[in-house]
Write a protein that holds these residues in place. Structure first.
Motif, PDB file in Angstrom:
ATOM      1  N   ALA A  41       0.847  -1.195   0.000  1.00 39.82           N
ATOM      2  CA  ALA A  41       0.000   0.000   0.000  1.00 39.82           C
ATOM      3  C   ALA A  41       0.878   1.238   0.000  1.00 39.82           C
ATOM      4  O   ALA A  41       2.061   1.173   0.343  1.00 39.82           O
ATOM      5  CB  ALA A  41      -0.911   0.011   1.222  1.00 39.82           C
ATOM      6  N   CYS A  42       0.278   2.363  -0.390  1.00 43.27           N
ATOM      7  CA  CYS A  42       0.997   3.634  -0.322  1.00 43.27           C
ATOM      8  C   CYS A  42       0.022   4.771  -0.096  1.00 43.27           C
ATOM      9  O   CYS A  42      -1.192   4.625  -0.288  1.00 43.27           O
ATOM     10  CB  CYS A  42       1.827   3.873  -1.576  1.00 43.27           C
ATOM     11  SG  CYS A  42       0.845   4.056  -3.061  1.00 43.27           S
ATOM     12  N   THR A  43       0.573   5.895   0.309  1.00 43.01           N
ATOM     13  CA  THR A  43      -0.232   7.081   0.540  1.00 43.01           C
ATOM     14  C   THR A  43       0.539   8.317   0.102  1.00 43.01           C
ATOM     15  O   THR A  43       1.762   8.356   0.190  1.00 43.01           O
ATOM     16  CB  THR A  43      -0.649   7.184   2.014  1.00 43.01           C
ATOM     17  OG1 THR A  43      -1.446   8.353   2.221  1.00 43.01           O
ATOM     18  CG2 THR A  43       0.556   7.247   2.946  1.00 43.01           C
ATOM     19  N   THR A  44      -0.194   9.299  -0.368  1.00 38.01           N
ATOM     20  CA  THR A  44       0.438  10.535  -0.787  1.00 38.01           C
ATOM     21  C   THR A  44       0.983  11.309   0.406  1.00 38.01           C
ATOM     22  O   THR A  44       0.742  10.962   1.561  1.00 38.01           O
ATOM     23  CB  THR A  44      -0.576  11.410  -1.535  1.00 38.01           C
ATOM     24  OG1 THR A  44      -1.782  11.517  -0.734  1.00 38.01           O
ATOM     25  CG2 THR A  44      -0.926  10.823  -2.888  1.00 38.01           C
ATOM     26  N   LYS A  45       1.699  12.383   0.103  1.00 32.11           N
ATOM     27  CA  LYS A  45       2.358  13.153   1.155  1.00 32.11           C
ATOM     28  C   LYS A  45       1.358  13.720   2.159  1.00 32.11           C
ATOM     29  O   LYS A  45       1.637  13.815   3.345  1.00 32.11           O
ATOM     30  CB  LYS A  45       3.182  14.269   0.525  1.00 32.11           C
ATOM     31  CG  LYS A  45       4.310  13.734  -0.359  1.00 32.11           C
ATOM     32  CD  LYS A  45       5.077  14.848  -1.045  1.00 32.11           C
ATOM     33  CE  LYS A  45       6.156  14.275  -1.954  1.00 32.11           C
ATOM     34  NZ  LYS A  45       6.966  15.326  -2.605  1.00 32.11           N
ATOM     35  N   SER A  46       0.201  14.077   1.693  1.00 31.73           N
ATOM     36  CA  SER A  46      -0.822  14.637   2.584  1.00 31.73           C
ATOM     37  C   SER A  46      -1.670  13.554   3.232  1.00 31.73           C
ATOM     38  O   SER A  46      -2.379  13.815   4.197  1.00 31.73           O
ATOM     39  CB  SER A  46      -1.747  15.552   1.783  1.00 31.73           C
ATOM     40  OG  SER A  46      -2.507  14.784   0.857  1.00 31.73           O
ATOM     41  N   ALA A  91      -2.404  -2.994  -3.122  1.00 30.08           N
ATOM     42  CA  ALA A  91      -2.283  -4.203  -3.922  1.00 30.08           C
ATOM     43  C   ALA A  91      -3.626  -4.927  -3.893  1.00 30.08           C
ATOM     44  O   ALA A  91      -4.345  -4.878  -2.891  1.00 30.08           O
ATOM     45  CB  ALA A  91      -1.192  -5.097  -3.364  1.00 30.08           C
ATOM     46  N   ASP A  92      -3.944  -5.607  -4.975  1.00 27.48           N
ATOM     47  CA  ASP A  92      -5.214  -6.322  -5.046  1.00 27.48           C
ATOM     48  C   ASP A  92      -5.358  -7.340  -3.913  1.00 27.48           C
ATOM     49  O   ASP A  92      -6.459  -7.581  -3.413  1.00 27.48           O
ATOM     50  CB  ASP A  92      -5.340  -7.037  -6.395  1.00 27.48           C
ATOM     51  CG  ASP A  92      -5.603  -6.077  -7.536  1.00 27.48           C
ATOM     52  OD1 ASP A  92      -5.406  -6.476  -8.699  1.00 27.48           O
ATOM     53  OD2 ASP A  92      -5.991  -4.916  -7.279  1.00 27.48           O
ATOM     54  N   SER A  93      -4.247  -7.908  -3.503  1.00 30.04           N
ATOM     55  CA  SER A  93      -4.288  -8.977  -2.499  1.00 30.04           C
ATOM     56  C   SER A  93      -4.707  -8.477  -1.116  1.00 30.04           C
ATOM     57  O   SER A  93      -5.110  -9.281  -0.259  1.00 30.04           O
ATOM     58  CB  SER A  93      -2.921  -9.654  -2.406  1.00 30.04           C
ATOM     59  OG  SER A  93      -1.919  -8.712  -2.071  1.00 30.04           O
ATOM     60  N   VAL A  94      -4.629  -7.174  -0.882  1.00 28.15           N
ATOM     61  CA  VAL A  94      -4.967  -6.642   0.437  1.00 28.15           C
ATOM     62  C   VAL A  94      -6.122  -5.654   0.390  1.00 28.15           C
ATOM     63  O   VAL A  94      -6.600  -5.216   1.454  1.00 28.15           O
ATOM     64  CB  VAL A  94      -3.752  -5.975   1.111  1.00 28.15           C
ATOM     65  CG1 VAL A  94      -2.561  -6.935   1.134  1.00 28.15           C
ATOM     66  CG2 VAL A  94      -3.380  -4.668   0.427  1.00 28.15           C
ATOM     67  N   LYS A  95      -6.570  -5.315  -0.802  1.00 33.77           N
ATOM     68  CA  LYS A  95      -7.621  -4.313  -0.943  1.00 33.77           C
ATOM     69  C   LYS A  95      -8.874  -4.753  -0.190  1.00 33.77           C
ATOM     70  O   LYS A  95      -9.304  -5.899  -0.293  1.00 33.77           O
ATOM     71  CB  LYS A  95      -7.933  -4.113  -2.428  1.00 33.77           C
ATOM     72  CG  LYS A  95      -8.651  -2.840  -2.757  1.00 33.77           C
ATOM     73  CD  LYS A  95      -8.795  -2.688  -4.265  1.00 33.77           C
ATOM     74  CE  LYS A  95      -7.458  -2.601  -4.958  1.00 33.77           C
ATOM     75  NZ  LYS A  95      -7.582  -2.439  -6.416  1.00 33.77           N
ATOM     76  N   GLY A  96      -9.426  -3.846   0.586  1.00 36.24           N
ATOM     77  CA  GLY A  96     -10.618  -4.161   1.377  1.00 36.24           C
ATOM     78  C   GLY A  96     -10.312  -4.732   2.740  1.00 36.24           C
ATOM     79  O   GLY A  96     -11.206  -4.820   3.592  1.00 36.24           O
TER      80      GLY A  96
END
Length: 132
Positions: free
Chosen positions: A49-54, A61-66
């Motif tokens: 997973a990732c997140t923007t600076k803010s 990843a599809d394997s962890v989504k949800g």
């Protein structure tokens, strides 16, 4: 430069939950796009997973989504990974990573956000073991 230290990994039963934390020090935390990767025994490191600076945009990843949720608190210089409905396939060492690059633009993530080589800074990892 930024230094990263993960915590929160442990043994958990299938179906359980964990929250990983990654504390950053050094340069201003909000200057970095943050990601979580994992590496299972005998396998390559993979994007989680990732997140923007803010923190306003995330990608999984599809394997962890949800099941997994990444979040960050720039006031506390910390990024989190909430993991629910864990299964044995989630067993791995989890790493947080940082890059000064902006990887979100015009509603899309650059594909390279899923590559480990995109991220310049890494923590030492925290081990998550999910028992069946």
């Amino acid at each position: 430069q930024v230094q990263l230290v993960e915590s929160g990994g442990r043994l958990v039963q299938a179906g359980g939950s964990l929250r990983l934390s990654c504390a950053a020090s050094g340069r201003t935390f909000s200057l970095y796009t943050m990601g979580w990767f994992r590496q299972a025994p005998g396998k390559e490191r993979e994007f989680v997973a990732c997140t923007t600076k803010s923190g306003g945009n995330t990608y999984y990843a599809d394997s962890v989504k949800g099941r997994f949720t990444i979040s960050r608190d720039n006031a506390k210089n910390t990024v989190y990974l909430q993991m629910n409905s864990l299964n044995p396939e989630d067993t791995a060492v989890y790493y947080c990573a940082a890059t000064g690059q902006s990887l979100w633009t015009s509603g899309n993530w650059y594909p390279r956000v899923t590559r480990a080589s995109t991220f310049a800074y890494w923590g030492q990892g925290t081990r998550v073991t999910v028992s069946s």
